[in-house]
Design a protein around this motif. Structure first.
Motif, PDB file in Angstrom:
ATOM      1  N   ARG A  19       0.848  -1.182   0.000  1.00  9.25           N
ATOM      2  CA  ARG A  19       0.000   0.000   0.000  1.00  9.25           C
ATOM      3  C   ARG A  19       0.885   1.233   0.000  1.00  9.25           C
ATOM      4  NH1 ARG A  19      -4.470   2.398   4.270  1.00  9.25           N
ATOM      5  NH2 ARG A  19      -2.588   2.851   5.471  1.00  9.25           N
ATOM      6  N   LEU A  20       0.712   2.027  -1.034  1.00  9.92           N
ATOM      7  CA  LEU A  20       1.435   3.289  -1.135  1.00  9.92           C
ATOM      8  C   LEU A  20       0.584   4.405  -0.543  1.00  9.92           C
ATOM      9  CD1 LEU A  20       2.821   3.088  -4.789  1.00  9.92           C
ATOM     10  CD2 LEU A  20       3.799   2.154  -2.683  1.00  9.92           C
ATOM     11  N   ALA A  21       1.250   5.368   0.044  1.00  6.88           N
ATOM     12  CA  ALA A  21       0.567   6.533   0.592  1.00  6.88           C
ATOM     13  C   ALA A  21       1.219   7.801   0.058  1.00  6.88           C
ATOM     14  CB  ALA A  21       0.608   6.516   2.112  1.00  6.88           C
ATOM     15  N   CYS A  22       0.406   8.802  -0.188  1.00  2.00           N
ATOM     16  CA  CYS A  22       0.890  10.107  -0.644  1.00  2.00           C
ATOM     17  C   CYS A  22       0.305  11.157   0.289  1.00  2.00           C
ATOM     18  CB  CYS A  22       0.466  10.357  -2.076  1.00  2.00           C
ATOM     19  SG  CYS A  22       0.788  12.037  -2.662  1.00  2.00           S
ATOM     20  N   ALA A  23       1.145  11.720   1.117  1.00  2.00           N
ATOM     21  CA  ALA A  23       0.701  12.715   2.074  1.00  2.00           C
ATOM     22  C   ALA A  23       0.958  14.110   1.527  1.00  2.00           C
ATOM     23  CB  ALA A  23       1.424  12.530   3.404  1.00  2.00           C
ATOM     24  N   SER A  70      -7.617   5.397  -3.312  1.00  2.00           N
ATOM     25  CA  SER A  70      -8.578   5.984  -2.379  1.00  2.00           C
ATOM     26  C   SER A  70      -7.973   7.258  -1.800  1.00  2.00           C
ATOM     27  CB  SER A  70      -8.931   4.997  -1.265  1.00  2.00           C
ATOM     28  OG  SER A  70      -7.781   4.665  -0.503  1.00  2.00           O
ATOM     29  N   ARG A  71      -8.816   8.083  -1.227  1.00  2.00           N
ATOM     30  CA  ARG A  71      -8.329   9.312  -0.621  1.00  2.00           C
ATOM     31  C   ARG A  71      -8.971   9.500   0.745  1.00  2.00           C
ATOM     32  NH1 ARG A  71      -9.577  13.891  -4.809  1.00  2.00           N
ATOM     33  NH2 ARG A  71      -9.162  15.306  -3.081  1.00  2.00           N
ATOM     34  N   ASP A  72      -8.176  10.007   1.684  1.00  2.00           N
ATOM     35  CA  ASP A  72      -8.648  10.321   3.028  1.00  2.00           C
ATOM     36  C   ASP A  72      -8.520  11.822   3.196  1.00  2.00           C
ATOM     37  OD1 ASP A  72      -8.880  10.824   5.782  1.00  2.00           O
ATOM     38  OD2 ASP A  72      -8.168   8.820   6.287  1.00  2.00           O
ATOM     39  N   ASN A  73      -9.643  12.517   3.100  1.00  2.00           N
ATOM     40  CA  ASN A  73      -9.620  13.970   3.141  1.00  2.00           C
ATOM     41  C   ASN A  73      -9.264  14.504   4.527  1.00  2.00           C
ATOM     42  OD1 ASN A  73     -10.325  14.158   0.417  1.00  2.00           O
ATOM     43  ND2 ASN A  73     -12.507  14.059   0.888  1.00  2.00           N
ATOM     44  N   VAL A  78      -3.594  10.278  -0.094  1.00  2.00           N
ATOM     45  CA  VAL A  78      -4.127   9.413  -1.132  1.00  2.00           C
ATOM     46  C   VAL A  78      -3.368   8.089  -1.071  1.00  2.00           C
ATOM     47  CG1 VAL A  78      -4.396   9.076  -3.609  1.00  2.00           C
ATOM     48  CG2 VAL A  78      -4.810  11.301  -2.609  1.00  2.00           C
ATOM     49  N   TYR A  79      -4.096   7.013  -1.235  1.00  2.00           N
ATOM     50  CA  TYR A  79      -3.498   5.682  -1.122  1.00  2.00           C
ATOM     51  C   TYR A  79      -3.614   4.925  -2.448  1.00  2.00           C
ATOM     52  CZ  TYR A  79      -4.072   6.644   3.864  1.00  2.00           C
ATOM     53  OH  TYR A  79      -4.017   7.215   5.115  1.00  2.00           O
ATOM     54  N   LEU A  80      -2.709   3.999  -2.620  1.00  2.00           N
ATOM     55  CA  LEU A  80      -2.822   3.049  -3.724  1.00  2.00           C
ATOM     56  C   LEU A  80      -2.593   1.659  -3.136  1.00  2.00           C
ATOM     57  CD1 LEU A  80      -3.233   2.758  -6.822  1.00  2.00           C
ATOM     58  CD2 LEU A  80      -0.737   2.600  -7.001  1.00  2.00           C
ATOM     59  N   GLN A  81      -3.663   0.908  -3.025  1.00  2.00           N
ATOM     60  CA  GLN A  81      -3.565  -0.477  -2.554  1.00  2.00           C
ATOM     61  C   GLN A  81      -3.283  -1.353  -3.760  1.00  2.00           C
ATOM     62  OE1 GLN A  81      -3.839  -1.844   0.705  1.00  2.00           O
ATOM     63  NE2 GLN A  81      -3.067  -3.638  -0.415  1.00  2.00           N
TER      64      GLN A  81
END
Length: 120
Positions: A19-23, A70-73, A78-81
């Motif tokens: 799972r990638l995350a972009c903060a 997906s995105r968590d506002n 933003v995530y990439l599973q």
């Protein structure tokens, strides 16, 4: 100044998951589109998946059914599973955020990238 910081890359065996995350440094509400792109050695950077502020998702054909964006506002992330990973998914993965200004300008912001390596 907008900053995007990716994390979550690494080495995984074929069939595995990451799972990638972009903060983002600020609120992602200001971005009309956020997405993930990747660049393999000797190849051009390509779109992997994007998600609009309204939640509409688009995927490149090769990852459909395996990757989910997906995105968590609240967390401005933003995530990439990524599941069922294949050696051909090996690349540097970049996060991108796009803002469409009222005057018609488009502003793109990129992260530094995170390496994903899938071993066979």
């Amino acid at each position: 100044q907008v900053q995007l910081v990716e994390s979550g890359g690494g080495l995984v065996q074929a069939g595995g998951s990451l799972r990638l995350a972009c903060a983002a440094s600020g609120s992602i509400f200001s971005f009309n589109v956020m997405g993930w792109y990747r660049q393999a050695p000797g190849k051009q950077r390509e779109l992997v998946a994007v998600i609009t502020s309204g939640g509409t998702q688009t995927y490149t054909d090769s990852v459909k059914g395996r990757f989910t964006i997906s995105r968590d506002n609240v967390k401005n992330t933003v995530y990439l599973q990524m599941s069922s990973l294949k050696p051909e998914d090996t690349a540097v993965y970049f996060c991108k955020a796009t803002t469409y200004a009222p005057g018609g300008e488009t502003y793109d912001y990129w992260g530094q990238g995170t390496q994903v390596t899938v071993s066979s």
